[in-house]
Scaffold this motif. Sequence first.
Motif, PDB file in Angstrom:
ATOM      1  N   ASN A  79       0.827  -1.199   0.000  1.00 40.90           N
ATOM      2  CA  ASN A  79       0.000   0.000   0.000  1.00 40.90           C
ATOM      3  C   ASN A  79       0.866   1.256   0.000  1.00 40.90           C
ATOM      4  O   ASN A  79       2.004   1.244   0.469  1.00 40.90           O
ATOM      5  CB  ASN A  79      -0.952   0.011   1.200  1.00 40.90           C
ATOM      6  CG  ASN A  79      -0.209   0.028   2.516  1.00 40.90           C
ATOM      7  OD1 ASN A  79       0.228   1.080   2.994  1.00 40.90           O
ATOM      8  ND2 ASN A  79      -0.066  -1.150   3.139  1.00 40.90           N
ATOM      9  N   VAL A  80       0.285   2.331  -0.530  1.00 43.61           N
ATOM     10  CA  VAL A  80       0.917   3.644  -0.604  1.00 43.61           C
ATOM     11  C   VAL A  80      -0.130   4.671  -0.191  1.00 43.61           C
ATOM     12  O   VAL A  80      -1.313   4.543  -0.538  1.00 43.61           O
ATOM     13  CB  VAL A  80       1.432   3.939  -2.032  1.00 43.61           C
ATOM     14  CG1 VAL A  80       1.743   5.411  -2.210  1.00 43.61           C
ATOM     15  CG2 VAL A  80       2.676   3.129  -2.332  1.00 43.61           C
ATOM     16  N   LEU A  81       0.313   5.703   0.549  1.00 37.33           N
ATOM     17  CA  LEU A  81      -0.594   6.784   0.938  1.00 37.33           C
ATOM     18  C   LEU A  81      -0.196   8.049   0.181  1.00 37.33           C
ATOM     19  O   LEU A  81       0.956   8.489   0.244  1.00 37.33           O
ATOM     20  CB  LEU A  81      -0.533   7.028   2.440  1.00 37.33           C
ATOM     21  CG  LEU A  81      -1.516   8.065   2.989  1.00 37.33           C
ATOM     22  CD1 LEU A  81      -2.952   7.611   2.729  1.00 37.33           C
ATOM     23  CD2 LEU A  81      -1.279   8.299   4.473  1.00 37.33           C
TER      24      LEU A  81
ATOM     25  N   ILE B 278       5.077  -6.485  -6.468  1.00 34.13           N
ATOM     26  CA  ILE B 278       3.993  -5.555  -6.137  1.00 34.13           C
ATOM     27  C   ILE B 278       4.545  -4.282  -5.497  1.00 34.13           C
ATOM     28  O   ILE B 278       3.968  -3.205  -5.683  1.00 34.13           O
ATOM     29  CB  ILE B 278       2.952  -6.234  -5.215  1.00 34.13           C
ATOM     30  CG1 ILE B 278       3.575  -6.665  -3.887  1.00 34.13           C
ATOM     31  CG2 ILE B 278       2.306  -7.410  -5.908  1.00 34.13           C
ATOM     32  CD1 ILE B 278       2.547  -7.220  -2.918  1.00 34.13           C
ATOM     33  N   ARG B 279       5.673  -4.380  -4.778  1.00 31.89           N
ATOM     34  CA  ARG B 279       6.270  -3.170  -4.207  1.00 31.89           C
ATOM     35  C   ARG B 279       6.794  -2.259  -5.320  1.00 31.89           C
ATOM     36  O   ARG B 279       6.522  -1.046  -5.336  1.00 31.89           O
ATOM     37  CB  ARG B 279       7.382  -3.540  -3.238  1.00 31.89           C
ATOM     38  CG  ARG B 279       8.061  -2.330  -2.590  1.00 31.89           C
ATOM     39  CD  ARG B 279       9.273  -2.749  -1.795  1.00 31.89           C
ATOM     40  NE  ARG B 279      10.237  -3.488  -2.605  1.00 31.89           N
ATOM     41  CZ  ARG B 279      11.079  -2.926  -3.450  1.00 31.89           C
ATOM     42  NH1 ARG B 279      11.075  -1.608  -3.618  1.00 31.89           N
ATOM     43  NH2 ARG B 279      11.914  -3.663  -4.166  1.00 31.89           N
ATOM     44  N   ARG B 280       7.527  -2.856  -6.265  1.00 31.16           N
ATOM     45  CA  ARG B 280       8.067  -2.056  -7.366  1.00 31.16           C
ATOM     46  C   ARG B 280       6.949  -1.489  -8.240  1.00 31.16           C
ATOM     47  O   ARG B 280       7.009  -0.337  -8.682  1.00 31.16           O
ATOM     48  CB  ARG B 280       9.013  -2.911  -8.206  1.00 31.16           C
ATOM     49  CG  ARG B 280      10.324  -3.249  -7.480  1.00 31.16           C
ATOM     50  CD  ARG B 280      11.298  -3.977  -8.387  1.00 31.16           C
ATOM     51  NE  ARG B 280      10.846  -5.323  -8.747  1.00 31.16           N
ATOM     52  CZ  ARG B 280      10.370  -5.657  -9.930  1.00 31.16           C
ATOM     53  NH1 ARG B 280      10.298  -4.752 -10.900  1.00 31.16           N
ATOM     54  NH2 ARG B 280       9.983  -6.891 -10.176  1.00 31.16           N
ATOM     55  N   SER B 281       5.929  -2.267  -8.489  1.00 29.46           N
ATOM     56  CA  SER B 281       4.830  -1.808  -9.338  1.00 29.46           C
ATOM     57  C   SER B 281       4.070  -0.670  -8.680  1.00 29.46           C
ATOM     58  O   SER B 281       3.710   0.318  -9.337  1.00 29.46           O
ATOM     59  CB  SER B 281       3.877  -2.973  -9.639  1.00 29.46           C
ATOM     60  OG  SER B 281       4.540  -3.996 -10.355  1.00 29.46           O
ATOM     61  N   LEU B 282       3.838  -0.769  -7.375  1.00 29.39           N
ATOM     62  CA  LEU B 282       3.084   0.287  -6.692  1.00 29.39           C
ATOM     63  C   LEU B 282       3.897   1.578  -6.601  1.00 29.39           C
ATOM     64  O   LEU B 282       3.347   2.681  -6.737  1.00 29.39           O
ATOM     65  CB  LEU B 282       2.665  -0.188  -5.308  1.00 29.39           C
ATOM     66  CG  LEU B 282       1.554   0.613  -4.632  1.00 29.39           C
ATOM     67  CD1 LEU B 282       0.324   0.696  -5.525  1.00 29.39           C
ATOM     68  CD2 LEU B 282       1.174  -0.023  -3.298  1.00 29.39           C
ATOM     69  N   ASP B 283       5.196   1.448  -6.376  1.00 31.16           N
ATOM     70  CA  ASP B 283       6.051   2.644  -6.408  1.00 31.16           C
ATOM     71  C   ASP B 283       6.019   3.297  -7.789  1.00 31.16           C
ATOM     72  O   ASP B 283       5.971   4.528  -7.913  1.00 31.16           O
ATOM     73  CB  ASP B 283       7.493   2.268  -6.038  1.00 31.16           C
ATOM     74  CG  ASP B 283       7.734   2.313  -4.541  1.00 31.16           C
ATOM     75  OD1 ASP B 283       6.994   3.040  -3.849  1.00 31.16           O
ATOM     76  OD2 ASP B 283       8.647   1.614  -4.062  1.00 31.16           O
TER      77      ASP B 283
ATOM     78  N   ASP C 185       3.382   8.071   2.210  1.00 32.77           N
ATOM     79  CA  ASP C 185       4.023   6.796   2.578  1.00 32.77           C
ATOM     80  C   ASP C 185       4.396   6.055   1.314  1.00 32.77           C
ATOM     81  O   ASP C 185       3.541   5.826   0.442  1.00 32.77           O
ATOM     82  CB  ASP C 185       3.079   5.922   3.420  1.00 32.77           C
ATOM     83  CG  ASP C 185       2.791   6.520   4.781  1.00 32.77           C
ATOM     84  OD1 ASP C 185       3.661   7.263   5.273  1.00 32.77           O
ATOM     85  OD2 ASP C 185       1.708   6.255   5.336  1.00 32.77           O
ATOM     86  N   ALA C 186       5.661   5.659   1.218  1.00 34.47           N
ATOM     87  CA  ALA C 186       6.104   4.858   0.071  1.00 34.47           C
ATOM     88  C   ALA C 186       5.558   3.434   0.193  1.00 34.47           C
ATOM     89  O   ALA C 186       5.001   3.031   1.219  1.00 34.47           O
ATOM     90  CB  ALA C 186       7.627   4.852   0.010  1.00 34.47           C
ATOM     91  N   ALA C 187       5.723   2.666  -0.891  1.00 32.90           N
ATOM     92  CA  ALA C 187       5.159   1.315  -0.939  1.00 32.90           C
ATOM     93  C   ALA C 187       5.823   0.410   0.099  1.00 32.90           C
ATOM     94  O   ALA C 187       7.046   0.341   0.187  1.00 32.90           O
ATOM     95  CB  ALA C 187       5.332   0.720  -2.335  1.00 32.90           C
TER      96      ALA C 187
END
Length: 777
Positions: free
Chosen positions: A71-73, A294-299, A463-465
């Motif tokens: 998740n990212v805020l 998923i971390r790289r994609s969300l970032d 907030d970063a991923a």
Amino acid sequence: MKAQAGTDSVSPSSSISTVIYSPSAGSESIELGRLLGLLIDYKWLIILTVIVFGILGAAYANLLTPIYRSNVLIQVERRDSVNPIGESAMMMNTGDSGRVAAEIEILRSRMVLGKVVDKLGLDTRVIPRKLPMIGGYIQRHGIQRPDLTALPVIGGFLADHAGGLMNYLGHGAAVWGGESLSVQHFGVVDGLRGVPLTLRAGTDGTYHLYRDGVLLGTGRVGEDSAFLGRDISLNVSDITAPAGAEFTLEKVSRVDAINSLATRFAVSEQGGSNRLVSTGMLRLTLTGSDPDEIRRSLDAISQAFLIQNVERQSAEAQQSLAFLMQQAPELRDKLATAENRMSEYRAQVDSINLDSEAQSVVDQFAGVEQKLNDLKIREAELAHRYTAQHPAYQTLLQQKRYLTSERDRLNEQISAMPAAQQEVIRLQRDVQVAQAIYVNVLNKMQELRLTKAGTIGNVRIIDAAVVEETPVKPRKTMIMAAAALLGALLACGYVLVRAFLSRGIESPEQLEDIGVPVYATVPLSPEQPRLARTVRHEQRHESADRRGILAQACPTDSAIEALRSLRTSLHFAMLEADNNCLMICGPSPGIGKSFVTLNLGAVCAQAGQRVLVMDADLRKGNLHRAMGQHSRGGLSEVLSDRLSLDDAIRASGIEGLDYLSRGMAPPNPSELLVNGRFTRLIDEVSRRYDLVIIDTPPVLAVTEAAIVGKRVGTTLMVARFQLNPLREVRLAMRRLETAGIEVKGCVINGMQRKASVAYGYGYYNYQYAGEDGTYAD
């Protein structure tokens, strides 16, 4: 000891106490109670099923691929777009909720997600080949490929006898833990998008590429390779897998990759219970099986959204700058033309000095033209954002009309001046107006460049991923609970369906309701199965002659107590019979007729009577097994005149009890029983013994029971507890009545104390009185 109700009296050394519990509720309550009782009776089956299904559910949940969530805020600030012409006060207020909804749709758009797909290469899929069912678990937990040849003892055996298994597990196509494939570049023509290709690892850094099992070519790790005439380009940077391991490569279409990413991506607004008040805080979530992906994609999604927001905020400045850059050359040319005309006029006229009034008019005219030019620039900007009816646009048009009228007034004032000054004023006016407008445009261009360079947008990444440590799927506890519940439902359903499909007799009242008297209820003996197993074991090992008669081995058993009660009841039932022969029959096999026959004969012999037990089941009779003997030399040989009666009758080991086995199984058992020899045999044994008990085959299976029943004085029917339905007993009795045989009554065998029976019909508690007068359950 426990037994069932229905006994009249017992031997002098024992007494039977009967306690009956009757329900007070109606039939509906009884039926519900019976259902509950059935579940209680089979509680261990239900519990075992629940445990097994729970274990299977846990295993299934552990084999499922875990799904993680990142998740990212992001904060969307409440800030108006940059207006390069100072028109922020005139901008349309679309509302906070609409603004945030628009940002959410932009996040989900192909514009943003497509940039992520292109940047991370999500249209390229590398799928390792897995072992069936457990392959994903093996790869997730890093279980190494086994070397079966190194196992002690069995390694050599497997190498010799299980080469296929060795190849499949140790050197097969499946990929194990720690084995991977890294692709630096993979490109295909549009016609090959969505077509899976198989890459098989080779030796010495090589690999082989297949399509539908057809070899396309061989490549080397770290080198660019082309296949199908350069329709496929591939560069494998690393292969960490033994030769033979297979991976599936697929280049999906860009739209499919975007849609796949969109299905795993979600956006929601955080906080703010009132829908009319927006917080502007957006929570971006992405799910997938690979935490790093998923971390790289969300970032990448959050960065792409941030960049497009900045570009969108500076788009107005860019648009105004483009308009001014288009106008600047024209204004420069106009200024040059005006200056040239002024120079030419200077050359013709020696003096072009203006008085103060004329100079004032020229200055006013230049100011009006400069303001009109500013309005022209603002009108070009507003035309892209508003319609002509918008208040801001109408205000601008009103100002433009006023300045135009002011310019016309100045022109009239110039026309009223002397002719000598008019030409000088017009030339001076054109130069000053062109110069003022051109300088103003250059200043505006510089301001817009600074505005564009300083645009920061109204989006901030708070907030970063971050990937959550606990997977969101599968929910193992819920799966285990659901599996256990399914097991409970299946077990309960099986118990209830089985009970309703084969609803056997459960109480004497059921038989008495159809007019059949119940002479005894024989409880299920826990000792009889153990005794039968002991007898079979000793017979297989040719041990000592061991009889399987429960009345002899365990005389205090509750079943034997019930048969003693039956012995007394039969005394009165047979007073008016034609002879002293008693036939024991039953509707179906496996209900305990032979058990009742043999042990009833034993308890009668123990009471001082001379008893003969005869096995008239010439097909499958097995009384001889309980005696530990063979069947040869029995009833069939007597009826066929191959053996005399005296030679056929054998002693049982119990004083006063003899038995006659069935003999060799004849091809025509019914014909042997229907002839006169069997009638003479009955007459002979009736004179010799006080009681003759005859065991017969099932009534509903064959006709021998009807033949035997015509020649005996008394007939008893045996029914098995919860095995023989009431309709079977009724049909068997009707068949005997059709043959002219009166059934005196019925014996319920194998009664058990069960919750389903105790609730609805009551249960019967037998207690055996010992020599000291105490009772033991």
